[in-house]
Write a protein that holds these residues in place. Structure first.
Motif, PDB file in Angstrom:
ATOM      1  N   PRO A  15       0.822  -1.215   0.000  1.00  0.00           N
ATOM      2  CA  PRO A  15       0.000   0.000   0.000  1.00  0.00           C
ATOM      3  C   PRO A  15       0.856   1.265   0.000  1.00  0.00           C
ATOM      4  CG  PRO A  15       0.033  -0.999   2.185  1.00  0.00           C
ATOM      5  CD  PRO A  15       0.727  -1.956   1.264  1.00  0.00           C
ATOM      6  N   SER A  16       0.246   2.357  -0.388  1.00  0.00           N
ATOM      7  CA  SER A  16       0.931   3.640  -0.384  1.00  0.00           C
ATOM      8  C   SER A  16       1.495   3.925   1.009  1.00  0.00           C
ATOM      9  CB  SER A  16      -0.055   4.734  -0.789  1.00  0.00           C
ATOM     10  OG  SER A  16       0.620   5.952  -0.890  1.00  0.00           O
ATOM     11  N   GLY A  17       2.740   4.364   1.064  1.00  0.00           N
ATOM     12  CA  GLY A  17       3.354   4.716   2.336  1.00  0.00           C
ATOM     13  C   GLY A  17       4.057   3.564   3.039  1.00  0.00           C
ATOM     14  N   CYS A  18       4.103   2.377   2.438  1.00  0.00           N
ATOM     15  CA  CYS A  18       4.716   1.230   3.126  1.00  0.00           C
ATOM     16  C   CYS A  18       6.238   1.239   3.009  1.00  0.00           C
ATOM     17  CB  CYS A  18       4.142  -0.090   2.619  1.00  0.00           C
ATOM     18  SG  CYS A  18       4.669  -0.539   0.969  1.00  0.00           S
ATOM     19  N   LYS A  72       8.073   1.521  -0.179  1.00  0.00           N
ATOM     20  CA  LYS A  72       8.605   1.012  -1.454  1.00  0.00           C
ATOM     21  C   LYS A  72       9.616   1.984  -2.059  1.00  0.00           C
ATOM     22  CE  LYS A  72       4.445   0.761  -3.379  1.00  0.00           C
ATOM     23  NZ  LYS A  72       3.628   1.303  -2.282  1.00  0.00           N
ATOM     24  N   SER A  73       9.210   3.245  -2.173  1.00  0.00           N
ATOM     25  CA  SER A  73      10.121   4.244  -2.758  1.00  0.00           C
ATOM     26  C   SER A  73      11.359   4.427  -1.898  1.00  0.00           C
ATOM     27  CB  SER A  73       9.421   5.601  -2.899  1.00  0.00           C
ATOM     28  OG  SER A  73       8.289   5.481  -3.709  1.00  0.00           O
ATOM     29  N   THR A  74      11.178   4.335  -0.600  1.00  0.00           N
ATOM     30  CA  THR A  74      12.312   4.455   0.322  1.00  0.00           C
ATOM     31  C   THR A  74      13.363   3.388   0.003  1.00  0.00           C
ATOM     32  OG1 THR A  74      10.898   5.386   2.044  1.00  0.00           O
ATOM     33  CG2 THR A  74      12.949   4.353   2.769  1.00  0.00           C
TER      34      THR A  74
HETATM   35  P1  ADP Z   1       3.621   7.117  -3.176  1.00  0.00           P
HETATM   36  O1  ADP Z   1       5.052   6.683  -3.194  1.00  0.00           O
HETATM   37  O2  ADP Z   1       2.661   6.047  -2.837  1.00  0.00           O
HETATM   38  O3  ADP Z   1       3.202   7.920  -4.366  1.00  0.00           O
HETATM   39  P2  ADP Z   1       4.178   9.507  -1.727  1.00  0.00           P
HETATM   40  O4  ADP Z   1       5.529   9.547  -2.298  1.00  0.00           O
HETATM   41  O5  ADP Z   1       3.204  10.551  -2.100  1.00  0.00           O
HETATM   42  O6  ADP Z   1       3.492   8.094  -1.939  1.00  0.00           O
HETATM   43  O7  ADP Z   1       4.362   9.500  -0.169  1.00  0.00           O
HETATM   44  C1  ADP Z   1       3.478   8.817   0.677  1.00  0.00           C
HETATM   45  C2  ADP Z   1       3.390   9.561   1.981  1.00  0.00           C
HETATM   46  O8  ADP Z   1       4.692   9.904   2.406  1.00  0.00           O
HETATM   47  C3  ADP Z   1       2.620  10.862   1.864  1.00  0.00           C
HETATM   48  O9  ADP Z   1       1.742  10.953   2.950  1.00  0.00           O
HETATM   49  C4  ADP Z   1       3.681  11.926   1.908  1.00  0.00           C
HETATM   50  O10 ADP Z   1       3.199  13.078   2.550  1.00  0.00           O
HETATM   51  C5  ADP Z   1       4.776  11.272   2.725  1.00  0.00           C
HETATM   52  N1  ADP Z   1       6.086  11.732   2.352  1.00  0.00           N
HETATM   53  C6  ADP Z   1       6.751  11.388   1.249  1.00  0.00           C
HETATM   54  N2  ADP Z   1       7.919  12.007   1.179  1.00  0.00           N
HETATM   55  C7  ADP Z   1       7.975  12.745   2.298  1.00  0.00           C
HETATM   56  C8  ADP Z   1       8.926  13.640   2.806  1.00  0.00           C
HETATM   57  N3  ADP Z   1      10.061  13.899   2.157  1.00  0.00           N
HETATM   58  N4  ADP Z   1       8.686  14.234   3.979  1.00  0.00           N
HETATM   59  C9  ADP Z   1       7.571  13.982   4.632  1.00  0.00           C
HETATM   60  N5  ADP Z   1       6.612  13.160   4.222  1.00  0.00           N
HETATM   61  C10 ADP Z   1       6.819  12.574   3.054  1.00  0.00           C
END
Ligand code: ADP
Ligand code: ADP
Length: 226
Positions: free
Chosen positions: A41-44, A46-48
């Motif tokens: 799910p979003s926020g788990c 993955k991108s990190t």
């Molecule tokens: P996805 O990768 O699913 O598109 P996002 O990149 O938008 O999701 O990030 C998911 C959540 O992480 C969001 O609630 C966003 O506010 C938070 N987030 C992402 N990057 C940062 C950041 N650099 N600082 C604070 N919150 C972040």
């Protein structure tokens, strides 16, 4: 070549003075030539994880290695594709692909030949002199993939590369990507929230849960590929 190895990775952030873990205890690996997806799910996180492998982010704890070497920053051995095509609008398609090679000091003839080979694999050779604005979303993303591959990385990192495309285009892109991957034999780490897409594309799928992000399951996909 192209072995990604993440061991017991933790990434912590400070939010409103409190320490939070974005991901905790994540161990995953991508063997040379393997296509591996991470879904969740979003926020788990993955991108990190992808940003750690790309060298854009340092883990708070754990070990991140490519081919046995600790990741210390971005490198030409790892190509990256994001959801938003970040092509230079003032450069033609082939010039976009050649950009990184030019920066490396590669000669004109070799650059051109390499760009044309990859554009051919992506079915874009006849568009080499078009500008990005003249292409559809799917085509732009294909140029983005070709550009990430131009410097000959052993690893391709993709973060929701088809997330902005309509369902029909996504399917076409999945087939093109599979073909390119089979011809180039490189390792792929593919981020998506679409479980169907991950199963279609991958040799192995990692499923994550959120808060903090952890690996919940590691699923080998033993089915024959299309
Ligand atoms: P996805 O990768 O699913 O598109 P996002 O990149 O938008 O999701 O990030 C998911 C959540 O992480 C969001 O609630 C966003 O506010 C938070 N987030 C992402 N990057 C940062 C950041 N650099 N600082 C604070 N919150 C972040
Ligand atoms: P995903 O790609 O799965 O949507 P992300 O890797 O973007 O998830 O984010 C994982 C978690 O880390 C989210 O809860 C997000 O809010 C948090 N996060 C990411 N970057 C930051 C940041 N720079 N500061 C604070 N929280 C962050």
């Amino acid at each position: 070549k192209g072995h990604i190895d993440l061991r017991d990775i933790r990434v912590s952030f400070t939010q409103n003075g409190a320490a939070l873990d974005a991901v905790r205890g994540v161990t995953l690996d991508v063997k040379p030539g393997e296509f591996v997806s991470v879904v969740g799910p979003s926020g788990c996180g993955k991108s990190t994880l992808l940003n750690i492998v790309a060298g854009f982010l340092k883990p708070s704890a754990g070990e991140a290695r490519v081919d046995g070497l600790p990741i210390s920053g971005p490198g030409a051995d790892r190509g990256v594709v994001f959801q938003q095509y970040s092509l230079f609008p003032w450069l033609k398609v082939r010039e976009n692909v050649e950009f990184g090679l030019k920066m490396q000091g590669m000669g004109r003839a070799e650059r051109e030949s390499r760009a044309r080979t990859l554009l051919g694999l992506a079915g874009l050779l006849s568009f080499e002199n078009h500008y990005p604005d003249q292409l559809s979303g799917g085509m732009k993303q294909r140029v983005g993939i070709v550009r990430a591959l131009a410097t000959g990385p052993q690893v391709l990192l993709m973060d929701e590369p088809f997330g902005a495309l309509d369902a029909q285009t996504r399917v076409v892109m999945q087939e093109i990507l599979t073909n390119m991957w089979q011809q180039l034999r490189l390792s792929v780490l593919f981020i998506t929230h679409d479980i169907e897409e991950s199963i279609f594309l991958s040799d192995k799928v990692y499923v994550m849960t959120a808060r903090p992000g952890r690996i919940k399951a590691e699923i080998p996909i033993p089915l024959p590929r299309p």
